[in-house]
Design a protein around this motif. Structure first.
Motif, PDB file in Angstrom:
ATOM      1  N   PRO A   3      24.025  35.249  49.498  1.00 37.50           N
ATOM      2  CA  PRO A   3      24.012  35.607  48.078  1.00 37.50           C
ATOM      3  C   PRO A   3      25.252  36.412  47.712  1.00 37.50           C
ATOM      4  CG  PRO A   3      22.618  37.107  49.299  1.00 37.50           C
ATOM      5  CD  PRO A   3      23.120  36.094  50.296  1.00 37.50           C
ATOM      6  N   ALA A   4      25.679  36.286  46.455  1.00 39.52           N
ATOM      7  CA  ALA A   4      26.868  37.019  46.024  1.00 39.52           C
ATOM      8  C   ALA A   4      26.842  37.276  44.526  1.00 39.52           C
ATOM      9  CB  ALA A   4      28.133  36.246  46.392  1.00 39.52           C
ATOM     10  N   PHE A   5      27.441  38.411  44.141  1.00 44.90           N
ATOM     11  CA  PHE A   5      27.723  38.773  42.757  1.00 44.90           C
ATOM     12  C   PHE A   5      29.193  39.145  42.742  1.00 44.90           C
ATOM     13  CE2 PHE A   5      27.543  42.379  39.489  1.00 44.90           C
ATOM     14  CZ  PHE A   5      27.672  41.526  38.406  1.00 44.90           C
ATOM     15  N   TRP A   6      30.009  38.409  41.957  1.00 45.90           N
ATOM     16  CA  TRP A   6      31.453  38.571  42.079  1.00 45.90           C
ATOM     17  C   TRP A   6      32.137  38.175  40.786  1.00 45.90           C
ATOM     18  CZ3 TRP A   6      34.256  33.699  43.482  1.00 45.90           C
ATOM     19  CH2 TRP A   6      33.404  32.589  43.630  1.00 45.90           C
ATOM     20  N   MET A   7      33.477  38.298  40.763  1.00 44.79           N
ATOM     21  CA  MET A   7      34.272  38.025  39.571  1.00 44.79           C
ATOM     22  C   MET A   7      35.553  37.299  39.949  1.00 44.79           C
ATOM     23  SD  MET A   7      33.938  41.531  37.319  1.00 44.79           S
ATOM     24  CE  MET A   7      34.339  42.710  38.607  1.00 44.79           C
ATOM     25  N   LEU A   8      36.033  36.466  39.031  1.00 46.39           N
ATOM     26  CA  LEU A   8      37.316  35.781  39.184  1.00 46.39           C
ATOM     27  C   LEU A   8      38.185  36.051  37.967  1.00 46.39           C
ATOM     28  CD1 LEU A   8      36.324  32.265  40.592  1.00 46.39           C
ATOM     29  CD2 LEU A   8      37.755  33.973  41.749  1.00 46.39           C
ATOM     30  N   GLY A   9      39.506  36.132  38.197  1.00 46.88           N
ATOM     31  CA  GLY A   9      40.441  36.279  37.099  1.00 46.88           C
ATOM     32  C   GLY A   9      40.342  35.108  36.131  1.00 46.88           C
ATOM     33  N   ASN A  10      40.313  35.410  34.849  1.00 45.14           N
ATOM     34  CA  ASN A  10      40.101  34.372  33.841  1.00 45.14           C
ATOM     35  C   ASN A  10      41.255  33.371  33.759  1.00 45.14           C
ATOM     36  OD1 ASN A  10      38.252  33.445  31.779  1.00 45.14           O
ATOM     37  ND2 ASN A  10      39.825  33.989  30.279  1.00 45.14           N
ATOM     38  N   ASP A  11      42.382  33.687  34.390  1.00 44.11           N
ATOM     39  CA  ASP A  11      43.533  32.785  34.369  1.00 44.11           C
ATOM     40  C   ASP A  11      43.560  31.856  35.576  1.00 44.11           C
ATOM     41  OD1 ASP A  11      44.069  34.733  36.244  1.00 44.11           O
ATOM     42  OD2 ASP A  11      45.995  35.342  35.395  1.00 44.11           O
ATOM     43  N   ILE A  12      42.447  31.730  36.310  1.00 48.52           N
ATOM     44  CA  ILE A  12      42.426  30.891  37.501  1.00 48.52           C
ATOM     45  C   ILE A  12      42.781  29.440  37.182  1.00 48.52           C
ATOM     46  CG2 ILE A  12      39.930  30.447  37.358  1.00 48.52           C
ATOM     47  CD1 ILE A  12      39.912  30.489  40.445  1.00 48.52           C
ATOM     48  N   GLY A  13      42.414  28.971  36.004  1.00 48.84           N
ATOM     49  CA  GLY A  13      42.736  27.604  35.630  1.00 48.84           C
ATOM     50  C   GLY A  13      44.217  27.366  35.442  1.00 48.84           C
ATOM     51  N   GLN A  14      44.972  28.424  35.185  1.00 49.65           N
ATOM     52  CA  GLN A  14      46.415  28.301  34.985  1.00 49.65           C
ATOM     53  C   GLN A  14      47.210  28.596  36.256  1.00 49.65           C
ATOM     54  OE1 GLN A  14      44.482  30.291  32.493  1.00 49.65           O
ATOM     55  NE2 GLN A  14      44.214  28.192  31.770  1.00 49.65           N
ATOM     56  N   ILE A  15      46.790  29.582  37.033  1.00 48.99           N
ATOM     57  CA  ILE A  15      47.616  30.004  38.169  1.00 48.99           C
ATOM     58  C   ILE A  15      46.947  29.790  39.514  1.00 48.99           C
ATOM     59  CG2 ILE A  15      48.815  31.691  36.737  1.00 48.99           C
ATOM     60  CD1 ILE A  15      47.215  33.896  38.066  1.00 48.99           C
ATOM     61  N   GLY A  16      45.662  29.413  39.515  1.00 49.48           N
ATOM     62  CA  GLY A  16      44.983  29.134  40.770  1.00 49.48           C
ATOM     63  C   GLY A  16      44.547  30.377  41.511  1.00 49.48           C
ATOM     64  N   TRP A  17      43.836  30.100  42.610  1.00 52.75           N
ATOM     65  CA  TRP A  17      43.339  31.153  43.492  1.00 52.75           C
ATOM     66  C   TRP A  17      44.182  31.160  44.754  1.00 52.75           C
ATOM     67  CZ3 TRP A  17      41.501  31.832  48.420  1.00 52.75           C
ATOM     68  CH2 TRP A  17      40.676  32.927  48.678  1.00 52.75           C
ATOM     69  N   PRO A  18      44.562  32.296  45.320  1.00 50.79           N
ATOM     70  CA  PRO A  18      44.084  33.656  45.014  1.00 50.79           C
ATOM     71  C   PRO A  18      44.926  34.430  44.015  1.00 50.79           C
ATOM     72  CG  PRO A  18      45.350  33.703  47.029  1.00 50.79           C
ATOM     73  CD  PRO A  18      45.345  32.256  46.584  1.00 50.79           C
ATOM     74  N   ALA A  19      45.970  33.784  43.418  1.00 53.72           N
ATOM     75  CA  ALA A  19      46.813  34.516  42.475  1.00 53.72           C
ATOM     76  C   ALA A  19      45.999  35.089  41.329  1.00 53.72           C
ATOM     77  CB  ALA A  19      47.914  33.603  41.942  1.00 53.72           C
ATOM     78  N   SER A  20      44.896  34.417  40.964  1.00 52.64           N
ATOM     79  CA  SER A  20      44.043  34.890  39.873  1.00 52.64           C
ATOM     80  C   SER A  20      43.350  36.199  40.197  1.00 52.64           C
ATOM     81  CB  SER A  20      42.976  33.842  39.575  1.00 52.64           C
ATOM     82  OG  SER A  20      42.149  33.648  40.715  1.00 52.64           O
ATOM     83  N   GLY A  21      43.127  36.438  41.493  1.00 48.81           N
ATOM     84  CA  GLY A  21      42.364  37.605  41.921  1.00 48.81           C
ATOM     85  C   GLY A  21      40.879  37.339  41.970  1.00 48.81           C
ATOM     86  N   GLU A  22      40.208  38.008  42.879  1.00 46.15           N
ATOM     87  CA  GLU A  22      38.755  37.933  43.022  1.00 46.15           C
ATOM     88  C   GLU A  22      38.236  39.305  43.388  1.00 46.15           C
ATOM     89  OE1 GLU A  22      37.318  34.788  45.560  1.00 46.15           O
ATOM     90  OE2 GLU A  22      35.610  35.992  46.242  1.00 46.15           O
ATOM     91  N   ILE A  23      37.187  39.728  42.710  1.00 47.54           N
ATOM     92  CA  ILE A  23      36.524  41.014  42.996  1.00 47.54           C
ATOM     93  C   ILE A  23      35.100  40.694  43.429  1.00 47.54           C
ATOM     94  CG2 ILE A  23      35.804  43.259  42.106  1.00 47.54           C
ATOM     95  CD1 ILE A  23      37.954  42.905  39.888  1.00 47.54           C
ATOM     96  N   ASP A  24      34.797  40.883  44.689  1.00 46.10           N
ATOM     97  CA  ASP A  24      33.440  40.678  45.192  1.00 46.10           C
ATOM     98  C   ASP A  24      32.669  41.987  45.059  1.00 46.10           C
ATOM     99  OD1 ASP A  24      34.039  38.056  45.924  1.00 46.10           O
ATOM    100  OD2 ASP A  24      34.815  38.685  47.867  1.00 46.10           O
ATOM    101  N   VAL A  25      31.768  42.036  44.106  1.00 41.83           N
ATOM    102  CA  VAL A  25      30.965  43.244  43.918  1.00 41.83           C
ATOM    103  C   VAL A  25      29.971  43.393  45.064  1.00 41.83           C
ATOM    104  CG1 VAL A  25      29.413  44.474  42.350  1.00 41.83           C
ATOM    105  CG2 VAL A  25      31.186  42.954  41.421  1.00 41.83           C
ATOM    106  N   MET A  26      29.336  42.281  45.454  1.00 37.16           N
ATOM    107  CA  MET A  26      28.369  42.300  46.556  1.00 37.16           C
ATOM    108  C   MET A  26      28.302  40.937  47.210  1.00 37.16           C
ATOM    109  SD  MET A  26      25.276  41.388  47.969  1.00 37.16           S
ATOM    110  CE  MET A  26      24.569  40.468  46.601  1.00 37.16           C
ATOM    111  N   GLU A  27      28.407  40.925  48.536  1.00 39.49           N
ATOM    112  CA  GLU A  27      28.094  39.746  49.336  1.00 39.49           C
ATOM    113  C   GLU A  27      27.233  40.187  50.513  1.00 39.49           C
ATOM    114  OE1 GLU A  27      31.419  36.539  49.565  1.00 39.49           O
ATOM    115  OE2 GLU A  27      32.381  38.487  49.858  1.00 39.49           O
ATOM    116  N   ASN A  28      26.279  39.338  50.856  1.00 40.78           N
ATOM    117  CA  ASN A  28      25.432  39.587  52.009  1.00 40.78           C
ATOM    118  C   ASN A  28      25.316  38.292  52.792  1.00 40.78           C
ATOM    119  OD1 ASN A  28      22.197  39.202  52.797  1.00 40.78           O
ATOM    120  ND2 ASN A  28      23.135  41.067  53.580  1.00 40.78           N
ATOM    121  N   VAL A  29      25.394  38.381  54.109  1.00 41.29           N
ATOM    122  CA  VAL A  29      25.160  37.210  54.953  1.00 41.29           C
ATOM    123  C   VAL A  29      23.932  37.477  55.798  1.00 41.29           C
ATOM    124  CG1 VAL A  29      27.481  36.262  54.976  1.00 41.29           C
ATOM    125  CG2 VAL A  29      26.908  38.113  56.566  1.00 41.29           C
TER     126      VAL A  29
END
Length: 422
Positions: free
Chosen positions: A151-177
Motif C-alpha cells: 500500500p502507498a500514499f504518495w505524490m507526483l510532480g504535476n509536470d510529469i507529462g511534460q518532463i517525465g519521471w524522475p525529473a518530475s519528482g516524487e514524494i512518498d508520504v507512506m509506503e509499507n511492504v
C-alpha cells in the motif's frame, strides 16, 4: 531507503495546473505616518484546500470530482495486479471509509506484462482535479497485512507529462511492504536519486505492533526547500536540499496525490501461501491544509530602506504591492505562512495571473493555495517565486515611494534584496 524502489508508471494523461486570473489596478497612495499601527498578530488558522472524508452509500465509487481511477498493469515495478475501473476494487463502505481491495482473481481476463493477470486492485489519483504546492498532506489509513502487499500514499510532480519521471519528482508520504508489518517508509525521488537511490527513512512501531492492527495518520509537512514526515504526529525525518549532495531539489512546484494498493513487485516480493486475500487498504480521510501562520512577522525592508507596502492599505483583490516609506501600519506588516505564503491584511502576496515572465507585477489577492502565492526566502535574502524561478524585484531599481514590485530574473542586485522579519 535501502530496499529497491522503481518507477511507477502514470497511466492516464495529466492536466496542467490552471493559473488564476487576476485584476490590475492603478497605484494608490500609501497611508501617511500617523495612520493606525498594525494590530498585534495572532496565529492564523490553516485553510483546508482538499478533503475527502469518504462519506457516502456503501458500494459507491470515490468522488469523481476529486479522484480519477487508473487502469492497467505496471511492468516497471513488476507488480502482479491489474488496476481496474469502476467500484469493484475501490468503493466506499458506508461508514466513512474508502476501501481499496486487492483480490486474487481475474474476471475480466485482464492481460499483464507476465501473461494473464493473477490479481486485481485499484489506484486513484487527483491529477487534473487537485494539486498543491506546500502545506500539510495527510491520510488516516489502516494497511493490509500479508506477504506481497504494497500500500502507498504518495505524490507526483504535476509536470510529469511534460518532463517525465524522475525529473518530475516524487514524494512518498507512506509506503509499507508486507514483510515489514511494523515499518513504513517515506522517500523522495528525483533526478539522480530515484529508485533504490531515493532519499528517505523508515519509521517502526514499538513493541512489535503492526500497522495493520489499527488506523494511523501519515503526513508530510511541506514548505519551500523542506519536507518533514510524521506518523501519528511523531516526526521521523526532515529533508532539505542539503541532503541531496548538490543534486536538483524538484519539490517547489505543484504535485498531485495518489492512493494505491499494489500486489507483488521487485520490492515487496510476490504473495505466497501465507498471504490472505482479499487484502484491504482502508482510508478514513485524506486532507491537505495550507496557510497557517505563526504569531510575529513585521515589515519587509528592501532597497533604499523602504518597506513592502500594500497600496492604500486596500484589501481588494488586485491591489498593487509597492515600495513606500516604512510607517508601521498594517499595510506593511507581513507574516510568513507555513505553506510559503507572505500575508498582509488577511491576503497573500500574489504574482498577477500566475505569470512567470520578467516584469510580471505582484499584487494582493485572496489566499488560494496556488503556486503564484508561494515564496522561498533563502539565506541570500532573495524572495523567490519557485514556479517562475524569479525574484521579487523593485521595478527599475527605483527607491521612490510607489515603485511597483514585480518578479524578475534573479541578478543579486540591491533591488532584489529583502529583510524579512519572522
Amino acid at each position: 531507503m535501502d530496499s529497491p524502489r522503481f518507477l511507477r508508471r502514470l497511466l492516464p494523461p495529466l492536466v496542467p495546473l490552471l493559473t488564476l486570473a487576476a485584476l490590475s489596478t492603478a497605484l494608490a497612495p500609501a497611508p501617511r505616518p500617523g495612520a493606525a499601527p498594525a494590530p498585534r498578530p495572532v496565529a492564523a488558522p490553516a485553510a483546508v484546500t482538499f478533503a475527502d472524508e469518504f462519506d457516502g452509500p456503501a458500494g459507491s465509487a470515490a468522488d469523481g470530482a476529486k479522484w480519477q481511477t487508473e487502469t492497467g498493469d505496471n511492468v516497471n515495478n513488476h507488480e502482479r495486479q491489474y488496476y481496474t475501473a469502476g467500484n469493484r476494487n475501490a468503493a466506499l463502505d458506508g461508514q466513512g471509509h474508502l476501501v481499496i481491495t486487492a483480490r486474487r482473481e481475474n474476471p475480466g481476463n485482464y492481460q499483464c506484462w507476465y501473461g494473464r493477470c493473477e490479481y486485481t486492485s485499484a489506484r486513484l489519483n487527483t491529477a487534473g482535479r487537485f494539486t498543491t504546492t506546500y502545506g500539510r498532506v495527510e491520510a488516516r489509513m489502516k494497511v493490509p497485512r500479508g506477504q506481497g502487499m504494497w500500500p502507498a500514499f504518495w505524490m507526483l510532480g504535476n509536470d510529469i507529462g511534460q518532463i517525465g519521471w524522475p525529473a518530475s519528482g516524487e514524494i512518498d508520504v507512506m509506503e509499507n511492504v508486507g514483510f515489514e508489518p511494523s515499518t513504513v517508509h517515506g522517500t523522495l525521488h528525483g533526478p539522480g536519486y530515484s529508485g533504490s537511490g531515493g532519499i528517505g527513512a523508515a519509521h517502526t512501531l514499538p513493541g512489535g505492533q503492526a500497522f495493520a492492527d489499527a488506523f494511523h495518520t501519515f503526513a508530510v509537512d511541506w514548505s519551500p526547500d523542506a519536507i518533514t514526515w510524521s506518523v501519528d504526529g511523531t516526526v521521523y525525518q526532515r529533508r532539505t536540499p542539503a541532503d541531496l549532495g548538490g543534486r536538483s531539489w524538484v519539490f517547489n512546484k505543484p504535485f498531485f496525490l495518489i492512493l494505491n494498493l499494489a500486489v507483488g513487485g521487485y520490492w515487496p516480493g510476490d504473495p505466497d501461501g501465507s498471504t490472505v486475500f482479499p487484502g484491504q487498504l482502508v482510508v478514513d480521510h485524506v486532507r491537505v491544509t495550507t496557510g497557517g501562520t505563526q504569531p510575529g512577522g513585521g515589515p519587509i525592508t528592501g532597497v533604499g530602506g523602504k518597506c513592502v507596502d500594500v497600496a492604500g492599505a486596500n484589501t481588494a483583490n488586485g491591489t498593487p504591492v509597492q515600495l513606500y516609506d516604512c510607517n508601521g501600519t498594517a499595510a506593511q506588516h507581513w507574516t510568513v505562512g507555513s505553506d510559503g505564503t507572505l500575508r498582509a491584511l488577511g491576503k497573500c502576496l500574489d504574482v498577477s495571473s500566475g505569470g512567470t515572465a520578467d516584469g510580471t507585477p505582484v499584487q494582493l489577492w485572496d489566499c488560494n493555495g496556488s503556486a503564484a502565492q508561494v515564496w522561498a526566502v533563502p539565506p541570500a535574502r532573495d524572495i523567490v517565486n519557485p514556479q517562475a524561478d524569479k525574484c521579487l524585484d523593485a521595478t527599475g531599481g527605483g527607491t521612490a515611494n510607489g515603485t511597483r514590485l514585480q518578479i524578475w530574473t534573479c541578478t543579486g542586485a540591491a533591488n532584489q534584496k529583502w529583510t524579512v522579519r519572522r
